[in-house]
Design a protein around this motif. Structure first.
Motif, PDB file in Angstrom:
ATOM      1  N   ALA A 119       0.836  -1.202   0.000  1.00  0.00           N
ATOM      2  CA  ALA A 119       0.000   0.000   0.000  1.00  0.00           C
ATOM      3  C   ALA A 119       0.870   1.250   0.000  1.00  0.00           C
ATOM      4  CB  ALA A 119      -0.928  -0.013   1.212  1.00  0.00           C
ATOM      5  N   ARG A 120       1.973   1.217   0.736  1.00  0.00           N
ATOM      6  CA  ARG A 120       2.910   2.354   0.717  1.00  0.00           C
ATOM      7  C   ARG A 120       3.467   2.577  -0.692  1.00  0.00           C
ATOM      8  NH1 ARG A 120       7.084   2.062   5.753  1.00  0.00           N
ATOM      9  NH2 ARG A 120       5.932   3.340   7.244  1.00  0.00           N
ATOM     10  N   LYS A 121       3.800   1.489  -1.363  1.00  0.00           N
ATOM     11  CA  LYS A 121       4.338   1.620  -2.718  1.00  0.00           C
ATOM     12  C   LYS A 121       3.298   2.232  -3.655  1.00  0.00           C
ATOM     13  CE  LYS A 121       7.415  -2.365  -2.120  1.00  0.00           C
ATOM     14  NZ  LYS A 121       7.659  -3.787  -2.460  1.00  0.00           N
ATOM     15  N   GLU A 122       2.062   1.801  -3.528  1.00  0.00           N
ATOM     16  CA  GLU A 122       0.999   2.372  -4.359  1.00  0.00           C
ATOM     17  C   GLU A 122       0.841   3.856  -4.070  1.00  0.00           C
ATOM     18  OE1 GLU A 122      -2.664   0.267  -4.134  1.00  0.00           O
ATOM     19  OE2 GLU A 122      -1.774  -1.679  -4.569  1.00  0.00           O
ATOM     20  N   LEU A 123       0.912   4.231  -2.785  1.00  0.00           N
ATOM     21  CA  LEU A 123       0.797   5.637  -2.409  1.00  0.00           C
ATOM     22  C   LEU A 123       1.942   6.446  -3.003  1.00  0.00           C
ATOM     23  CD1 LEU A 123      -0.652   7.828  -0.709  1.00  0.00           C
ATOM     24  CD2 LEU A 123       0.852   7.191   1.192  1.00  0.00           C
ATOM     25  N   CYS A 124       3.147   5.909  -2.952  1.00  0.00           N
ATOM     26  CA  CYS A 124       4.311   6.581  -3.518  1.00  0.00           C
ATOM     27  C   CYS A 124       4.120   6.830  -5.017  1.00  0.00           C
ATOM     28  CB  CYS A 124       5.562   5.743  -3.270  1.00  0.00           C
ATOM     29  SG  CYS A 124       7.109   6.477  -3.842  1.00  0.00           S
ATOM     30  N   GLU A 125       3.582   5.835  -5.712  1.00  0.00           N
ATOM     31  CA  GLU A 125       3.332   5.991  -7.143  1.00  0.00           C
ATOM     32  C   GLU A 125       2.227   7.003  -7.399  1.00  0.00           C
ATOM     33  OE1 GLU A 125       2.464   2.083  -8.487  1.00  0.00           O
ATOM     34  OE2 GLU A 125       4.524   1.352  -8.277  1.00  0.00           O
ATOM     35  N   GLN A 126       1.159   6.929  -6.612  1.00  0.00           N
ATOM     36  CA  GLN A 126       0.029   7.835  -6.815  1.00  0.00           C
ATOM     37  C   GLN A 126       0.411   9.295  -6.563  1.00  0.00           C
ATOM     38  OE1 GLN A 126      -2.941   6.233  -4.206  1.00  0.00           O
ATOM     39  NE2 GLN A 126      -3.139   4.331  -5.366  1.00  0.00           N
ATOM     40  N   LEU A 127       1.278   9.519  -5.580  1.00  0.00           N
ATOM     41  CA  LEU A 127       1.706  10.884  -5.254  1.00  0.00           C
ATOM     42  C   LEU A 127       2.890  11.327  -6.115  1.00  0.00           C
ATOM     43  CD1 LEU A 127       1.455  10.794  -1.348  1.00  0.00           C
ATOM     44  CD2 LEU A 127      -0.194  11.718  -2.986  1.00  0.00           C
ATOM     45  N   ASN A 128       3.350  10.442  -6.991  1.00  0.00           N
ATOM     46  CA  ASN A 128       4.469  10.741  -7.882  1.00  0.00           C
ATOM     47  C   ASN A 128       5.704  11.184  -7.096  1.00  0.00           C
ATOM     48  OD1 ASN A 128       5.611  10.855 -10.486  1.00  0.00           O
ATOM     49  ND2 ASN A 128       5.326  13.069 -10.569  1.00  0.00           N
TER      50      ASN A 128
END
Length: 503
Positions: A119-128
């Motif tokens: 989930a952290r990785k997805e957040l990192c991608e979503q926030l660019n």
């Protein structure tokens, strides 16, 4: 068990505190005060995550955003958190910095920590953001401090010569070490106050940010072409099933599909009975199989379609299976169209529910073998918004397989959806009515320019035990529906005909 991953809320604090105290028994004052959590939520609510088991907070991942220079320079825990004030957080930063992650000891082994990291990785991608950085403890180091330097210890952990519960886990989640930090966390005697600065790089980082589509469109399917073999007991079945679930989950599959009646080897102990009685004996294992597969779905973070098995309800025996979701929920599906063989030998009764299922990867349909040869049932499911149809099957001859294969391909074309099929292979002696099997797992697509010209995304080797891992892109279905060369779902003549369920 029901598992949920969501953002932290202040009402979670008491449960959060309890889990954190249990996670860090060796550290004094090992929990955040409520005012700390309030501050984090006011600054960066989307960066604070919790995982719940049966509605109780059992783990968490807390984060802030910091500038790149701050993340990679030499620092300690007080420095990076602004002496626990989180004044270092800035929305203009480049790095998602993890300030805490933990799982209650009672719930370790279910891979809940991996969910938080994903989930952290997805957040990192979503926030660019460029990367995730944090300093990981090395709590086993104190046992080796007299003989190994921190660098030597880390190398042995990387080579799997030493198991460190924190560092080993982080390295297995695609993080790599940047540097060693001395005097990082005061009072961490197990780590000798050392920590390892770790990084996960966001390969999708874009210097010129654009709006990111947060909806997952590419879904990975894991199809299991199951070899029929003699099994001594239920545990042997579970061991073999877990092997395949572990394998397809290891490749990041969102779904694992098992075949129809894959548990039939367990009927060998009842082969002296009539087929109708033997199938009822097999049905006694069904609830245990469902429960175990639900545990696997949670532990391996994958949605499992359990193929099918006999299910007894009153005097009736149904051919049924279960969608075991990775959030801990499950639903039953039943075969509606029963073959003459099933009626004659086993007395199977057909189900009466046509339905689709909501998942974290969109709406899916599941039908069992013979059902796929009835286009009306599948069309009704397509009208409910189904994007992927799963077909567990069992065919004894190549003739039977051909019917399933070509009907599945037709369903993919006419309903503008993906169709995944998986069956059993090999021979099964000492089980009446289950002697030989023939199968070739496959994923079929619509037929247009965005898809393979033959409508076959992938196929397994015929009649050989193996897995098939396939990615399907749901966005292609949207494009097909609106702009395809032909649009079968939109071009129907409702002025001339209609199709509807009777109940």
């Amino acid at each position: 068990m029901k598992v949920e991953l969501r953002n932290l809320q202040i009402d979670d604090y008491k449960q959060l505190k309890n889990s954190m105290m249990n996670a860090y028994p060796e550290l004094e004052n090992s929990y955040w005060e409520e005012h700390h959590i309030n501050k984090l939520l006011s600054l960066f609510p989307e960066g604070q995550l919790v995982v719940l088991a049966d509605d109780v907070v059992v783990g968490s991942a807390l984060s802030i955003i910091v500038p790149e220079k701050m993340a990679y320079r030499i620092h300690n825990y007080k420095d990076i958190t602004g002496n626990f004030s989180f004044s270092t957080h800035t929305a203009d930063g480049d790095i998602l910095y993890g300030i805490d992650v933990f799982i209650h000891p009672k719930y370790r082994g279910l891979r809940l920590g991996r969910r938080l990291y994903d989930a952290r990785k997805e957040l990192c991608e979503q926030l660019n953001l460029k990367s995730i950085v944090f300093a990981g403890r090395i709590p086993m180091y104190s046992k080796y401090a007299d003989e190994l330097t921190p660098r030597e210890y880390i190398e042995k952990v990387k080579k799997k010569e030493i198991y460190d519960p924190v560092l080993t886990f982080q390295l297995s989640n695609d993080f790599h070490e940047e540097r060693i930090l001395k005097n990082y966390l005061e009072g961490d005697t197990n780590s000798q106050e050392y920590a390892v600065l770790l990084e996960w790089s966001n390969i999708y980082y874009d210097d010129s940010p654009k709006l990111i589509n947060l909806t997952k469109s590419v879904i990975r399917l894991g199809l299991i072409q199951w070899q029929m073999r003699s099994l001594n007991n239920l545990e042997a079945l579970f061991e073999q099933a877990e092997f395949f679930i572990d394998a397809v989950s290891g490749y990041g599959s969102d779904f694992a599909l098992f075949p129809e009646f894959f548990a039939a080897p367990l009927m060998a102990d009842y082969n002296h009975l009539s087929e109708a009685v033997a199938i009822k004996e097999l049905a006694k294992f069904t609830e245990a199989i469902r429960d175990k597969f639900q545990e696997f779905a949670i532990a391996y973070n994958i949605n499992i379609i359990t193929g099918s098995m006999p299910y007894q309800n009153g005097d009736h025996i149904y051919n049924a299976g279960f969608l075991c979701r990775r959030d801990g929920s499950n639903e039953m599906y039943q075969k509606i169209h029963i073959t003459p063989n099933e009626v004659f030998h086993w007395g199977i009764t057909g189900g009466d529910t046509i339905q689709t299922f909501d998942t974290d990867c969109g709406k899916i349909g599941i039908v069992i073998c013979y059902d796929v040869e009835f286009p009306e049932q599948i069309r009704l499911m397509a009208d409910q918004g189904m994007n992927i149809l799963f077909v567990p099957f069992l065919t004894d001859t190549q003739n039977g397989y051909t019917r399933v294969k070509h009907c599945a391909q037709a369903r993919a074309i006419e309903n503008e959806c993906f169709v995944a099929i998986a069956g059993c292979v090999g021979n099964l002696p000492k089980v009446n009515n289950m002697d030989i099997q023939y199968a070739q797992a496959a994923v079929f697509t619509p037929s247009d320019f965005a898809f393979p010209s033959n409508g076959i995304k992938a196929e397994a080797t015929p009649n050989t035990e193996m897995t098939l891992i396939v990615d399907v892109d749901l966005n292609l279905l949207k494009e097909l529906h609106e702009h395809g060369s032909v649009r079968t779902m939109k071009d129907r003549r409702f002025d001339l005909y209609e199709l509807k369920k009777r109940k």
